[in-house]
Design a protein around this motif. Structure first.
Motif, PDB file in Angstrom:
ATOM      1  N   PRO A   1       0.329  -1.216   0.728  1.00  0.00           N
ATOM      2  CA  PRO A   1       0.367  -0.230   0.360  1.00  0.00           C
ATOM      3  C   PRO A   1       0.750   1.134   0.078  1.00  0.00           C
ATOM      4  N   PHE A   2       1.778   1.391   0.422  1.00  0.00           N
ATOM      5  CA  PHE A   2       3.044   2.525   0.816  1.00  0.00           C
ATOM      6  C   PHE A   2       4.166   2.245   1.123  1.00  0.00           C
TER       7      PHE A   2
ATOM      8  N   VAL B   1       2.662   4.758  -3.887  1.00  0.00           N
ATOM      9  CA  VAL B   1       1.083   4.790  -2.653  1.00  0.00           C
ATOM     10  C   VAL B   1       0.698   3.635  -3.391  1.00  0.00           C
TER      11      VAL B   1
ATOM     12  N   ASP C   1      -5.741   2.955  -3.843  1.00  0.00           N
ATOM     13  CA  ASP C   1      -7.259   2.915  -2.765  1.00  0.00           C
ATOM     14  C   ASP C   1      -6.328   4.061  -1.553  1.00  0.00           C
ATOM     15  N   ARG C   2      -4.800   3.744  -1.638  1.00  0.00           N
ATOM     16  CA  ARG C   2      -4.471   4.544   0.423  1.00  0.00           C
ATOM     17  C   ARG C   2      -4.985   5.890  -0.559  1.00  0.00           C
TER      18      ARG C   2
ATOM     19  N   PHE D   1      -1.035   8.704   3.567  1.00  0.00           N
ATOM     20  CA  PHE D   1      -1.651   7.937   3.378  1.00  0.00           C
ATOM     21  C   PHE D   1      -1.624   6.571   4.111  1.00  0.00           C
ATOM     22  N   ASN D   2      -1.911   6.901   5.892  1.00  0.00           N
ATOM     23  CA  ASN D   2      -2.424   5.393   5.699  1.00  0.00           C
ATOM     24  C   ASN D   2      -3.589   4.891   6.176  1.00  0.00           C
ATOM     25  N   GLY D   3      -4.275   6.183   5.919  1.00  0.00           N
ATOM     26  CA  GLY D   3      -5.352   6.140   6.136  1.00  0.00           C
ATOM     27  C   GLY D   3      -6.217   5.881   6.691  1.00  0.00           C
ATOM     28  N   SER D   4      -5.937   5.816   8.050  1.00  0.00           N
ATOM     29  CA  SER D   4      -6.414   4.994   9.082  1.00  0.00           C
ATOM     30  C   SER D   4      -7.000   5.709  10.490  1.00  0.00           C
TER      31      SER D   4
END
Length: 219
Positions: A103-104, A168, A171-172, A210-213
């Motif tokens: 993802p990254f 990256v 989706d992230r 970009f951890n998207g959390s």
């Protein structure tokens, strides 16, 4: 392996670097040129905000139409990669992480741990004195974090893409709304000459961006 635009695209932040190496890159690229001298096919941007401005401009202008993977690179990326790295090294890294669907991932040879002021850093390196208005100042990592995420900054940050070289997955990027990146771009544009080292701060925050959390623990 040659990737199509729908699979992988590289975004290049250029100032005055020789980018002839792009001819050997195994994916299509878009060059954003902030320097002197024309570059055929490049998108011209004002010379503000370092590569962070370039990256966020690309995201805002293209949202949500990204390929499956986006590779963000400075005009001369190999200096911060492993010793002896060249475009073949870069191609191998891209292919590996695309195949594994990572993802990254930062492409620098090192990770770093810093505090809210970006310490340790080399902002007062005598050899760089006068190169930009923020020389000698700390890096406002904590302040930029709080403006981006609206919560108190942690005591430390583990930066895995400190040199602004990373891949990256789409989706992230898309897990965060366009307004999030527009806010980031406005933060950069509020310090156009990097007098407060805002552009440098983003180099230490990409892995969190970009951890998207909802859990923003940078470690």
């Amino acid at each position: 392996m040659r990737f199509e635009r729908e699979k992988v695209q590289a975004v290049i932040a250029r100032y005055s670097e020789d980018i002839s190496w792009l001819a050997e890159l195994d994916c299509p690229s878009v060059v954003y040129n902030k320097g002197t001298g024309p570059v055929e096919g490049a998108v011209v941007l004002p010379n503000i905000g370092r590569e962070s401005h370039t990256y966020l401009t690309h995201i805002v202008r293209n949202y949500p139409d990204f390929p499956e993977f986006v590779v963000f690179l400075q005009g001369s990326p190999f200096f911060h990669m492993e010793e002896g790295a060249d475009c073949r090294t870069l191609n191998a890294l891209i292919a590996e992480h695309v195949e594994r669907r990572v993802p990254f991932k930062g492409f620098a040879w090192f990770r770093m741990v810093c505090d809210r002021l970006g310490r340790p850093h080399q902002m007062a390196d005598p050899s760089k004195k006068g190169r930009w208005p923020g020389w000698g100042k700390d890096i406002p990592v904590g302040k930029v974090f709080e403006r981006m995420f609206g919560q108190a900054a942690p005591e430390r940050f583990i930066a895995s893409a400190a040199t602004g070289l990373f891949i990256v997955r789409r989706d992230r990027i898309l897990v965060r709304p366009l307004s999030f990146y527009e806010n980031g771009l406005s933060i950069i544009e509020s310090d156009p000459l990097d007098a407060e080292n805002t552009g440098h701060a983003f180099e230490r925050l990409w892995q969190i961006v970009f951890n998207g959390s909802s859990n923003l623990n940078p470690s």
